[in-house]
Structures are given as C-alpha cells and as structure tokens.
Design an enzyme around this catalytic site. Sequence first.
Site, PDB file in Angstrom:
ATOM      1  N   GLY A  96      -8.367  98.110 -26.717  1.00  0.00           N
ATOM      2  CA  GLY A  96      -8.726  97.653 -25.382  1.00  0.00           C
ATOM      3  C   GLY A  96      -7.506  97.075 -24.695  1.00  0.00           C
ATOM      4  O   GLY A  96      -6.517  96.724 -25.343  1.00  0.00           O
ATOM      5  N   GLN A 108      -2.619  92.182 -18.648  1.00  0.00           N
ATOM      6  CA  GLN A 108      -1.702  92.344 -19.783  1.00  0.00           C
ATOM      7  C   GLN A 108      -0.503  93.220 -19.439  1.00  0.00           C
ATOM      8  O   GLN A 108       0.497  93.196 -20.152  1.00  0.00           O
ATOM      9  CB  GLN A 108      -2.432  92.937 -20.992  1.00  0.00           C
ATOM     10  CG  GLN A 108      -3.444  91.986 -21.603  1.00  0.00           C
ATOM     11  CD  GLN A 108      -4.067  92.606 -22.839  1.00  0.00           C
ATOM     12  OE1 GLN A 108      -5.045  93.349 -22.755  1.00  0.00           O
ATOM     13  NE2 GLN A 108      -3.490  92.312 -23.990  1.00  0.00           N
ATOM     14  N   CYS A 145      -4.627  90.930 -30.621  1.00  0.00           N
ATOM     15  CA  CYS A 145      -4.445  91.147 -29.189  1.00  0.00           C
ATOM     16  C   CYS A 145      -3.023  91.632 -28.958  1.00  0.00           C
ATOM     17  O   CYS A 145      -2.080  91.082 -29.543  1.00  0.00           O
ATOM     18  CB  CYS A 145      -4.693  89.840 -28.443  1.00  0.00           C
ATOM     19  SG  CYS A 145      -4.467  89.976 -26.667  1.00  0.00           S
ATOM     20  N   LEU A 146      -2.883  92.638 -28.112  1.00  0.00           N
ATOM     21  CA  LEU A 146      -1.551  93.181 -27.852  1.00  0.00           C
ATOM     22  C   LEU A 146      -0.662  92.166 -27.140  1.00  0.00           C
ATOM     23  O   LEU A 146       0.560  92.311 -27.138  1.00  0.00           O
ATOM     24  CB  LEU A 146      -1.662  94.473 -27.030  1.00  0.00           C
ATOM     25  CG  LEU A 146      -2.471  95.590 -27.713  1.00  0.00           C
ATOM     26  CD1 LEU A 146      -2.571  96.809 -26.818  1.00  0.00           C
ATOM     27  CD2 LEU A 146      -1.889  95.961 -29.067  1.00  0.00           C
ATOM     28  N   HIS A 199     -13.736  90.136 -25.490  1.00  0.00           N
ATOM     29  CA  HIS A 199     -12.298  89.864 -25.620  1.00  0.00           C
ATOM     30  C   HIS A 199     -11.557  90.305 -24.350  1.00  0.00           C
ATOM     31  O   HIS A 199     -10.741  89.558 -23.803  1.00  0.00           O
ATOM     32  CB  HIS A 199     -11.751  90.598 -26.857  1.00  0.00           C
ATOM     33  CG  HIS A 199     -10.273  90.476 -27.038  1.00  0.00           C
ATOM     34  ND1 HIS A 199      -9.700  89.820 -28.101  1.00  0.00           N
ATOM     35  CD2 HIS A 199      -9.231  90.929 -26.276  1.00  0.00           C
ATOM     36  CE1 HIS A 199      -8.375  89.866 -27.979  1.00  0.00           C
ATOM     37  NE2 HIS A 199      -8.073  90.543 -26.881  1.00  0.00           N
ATOM     38  N   GLU A 200     -11.875  91.525 -23.880  1.00  0.00           N
ATOM     39  CA  GLU A 200     -11.180  92.034 -22.689  1.00  0.00           C
ATOM     40  C   GLU A 200     -11.567  91.241 -21.449  1.00  0.00           C
ATOM     41  O   GLU A 200     -10.722  90.938 -20.603  1.00  0.00           O
ATOM     42  CB  GLU A 200     -11.456  93.525 -22.494  1.00  0.00           C
ATOM     43  CG  GLU A 200     -10.969  94.419 -23.627  1.00  0.00           C
ATOM     44  CD  GLU A 200      -9.529  94.155 -24.046  1.00  0.00           C
ATOM     45  OE1 GLU A 200      -8.707  93.762 -23.196  1.00  0.00           O
ATOM     46  OE2 GLU A 200      -9.238  94.304 -25.247  1.00  0.00           O
ATOM     47  N   HIS A 220      -9.561  88.165 -20.811  1.00  0.00           N
ATOM     48  CA  HIS A 220      -8.259  88.331 -20.164  1.00  0.00           C
ATOM     49  C   HIS A 220      -8.368  88.181 -18.651  1.00  0.00           C
ATOM     50  O   HIS A 220      -7.395  87.823 -17.984  1.00  0.00           O
ATOM     51  CB  HIS A 220      -7.672  89.716 -20.481  1.00  0.00           C
ATOM     52  CG  HIS A 220      -7.056  89.814 -21.844  1.00  0.00           C
ATOM     53  ND1 HIS A 220      -5.962  89.077 -22.225  1.00  0.00           N
ATOM     54  CD2 HIS A 220      -7.380  90.575 -22.919  1.00  0.00           C
ATOM     55  CE1 HIS A 220      -5.627  89.383 -23.478  1.00  0.00           C
ATOM     56  NE2 HIS A 220      -6.476  90.284 -23.924  1.00  0.00           N
TER      57      HIS A 220
END
Length: 168
Positions: free
Chosen positions: A39, A44, A92-93, A134-135, A138
């Site tokens: 995701g 991000q 997480c990226l 989670h997304e 952000h």
Amino acid sequence: MGDPLLTKAALPVTEFGTDELRQLIEDMFDTMHVAGGVGLAAPQIGISLQLVIFGVDKSERYPDAEQVPQTILLNPRITPLGNDEALAWEGCLSVPGLRGEVPRPARVRYQGFDPEGWPIDRTVEGFHARVVQHEFDHLIGRLYPSRMRDFTRFGFTDILFPELERKT
Ligand code: NI
C-alpha cells in the site's frame, strides 16, 4: 519518517478523472511495486492529497498476508464496526527497516471514491482491514508507531524476521 508532510492532514481530491490524477496514481503504483509494498498514500511521495492505493496478490514483505483486491481510494472515511481488536505486525515504506505490532479495529467499513469519482463502500476484516487503516492513517498524519502500545514488539525487520528478504 520525520518529514513534516507525514504529520499533516492531507487535502481532499476535488477533481476526478483528470490526466494529472491518472499520472500520480501510476507513479504511486510504480513506487509501491519497486519497494515491494502492499500500500501507499500520496503524502508518502510528497503529495498532500487524500489518495491511497493498496492491494496484494502475493507479497515478499508479507508472505502470510491474505489477498487484498487492488484498490485506488480517494477521500476515504473509515468506521470501525464492533469493539473487536486485532494485533498484527506492520511495516511502512516511510519507516524503512522496522516492524511493529499494532492494535487496530478488526472489522471496518470504508467509504470513498475511485479515480473517476464513483463511490466505493466496503466492509472488511483481516489483512484488508489492517491495510486500509494503515494507509488512511497516512492521510491524517499518523504513522503506525504512534498506534503501538507495546514497544517491546518493535524492532528491525532483519532481527525480528530473519527469514524475510532484506528489502526494507
Ligand atoms: Ni505506511
């Protein structure tokens, strides 16, 4: 992590179906696939818009993850259903190299729009529910460590999960 944009609320998308939007979504999928993520949220990659993508067929980063349909979600809202909570590992990226065990509502309804402006309305649980939450975080300036309660369950991916490929 540390970039002020990741701590801010993202702005709603106001124009649907534009070339600019399509290009941004393509860039996001490229970024997500190169990083091996499941995701990604627009903030991000430096864009303050309420736009997330996610989906997984089979992931190297999350080998046990259930399949989640490829989804492009704009201006989302999330409503937890019931009081059940689930605990699972997340990465997480934007927090490379680390994993943490994060409690989240087990079952949620999410609503929003696709890139053409058509409504999306789903009730989900399991990994799907985790990924969308989670997304969504952000878009409200939250990273998963701020959802954690037990920091003994936080660490480097290669120490916690040496069997996983050392990507992020
Ligand atoms: Ni993330």
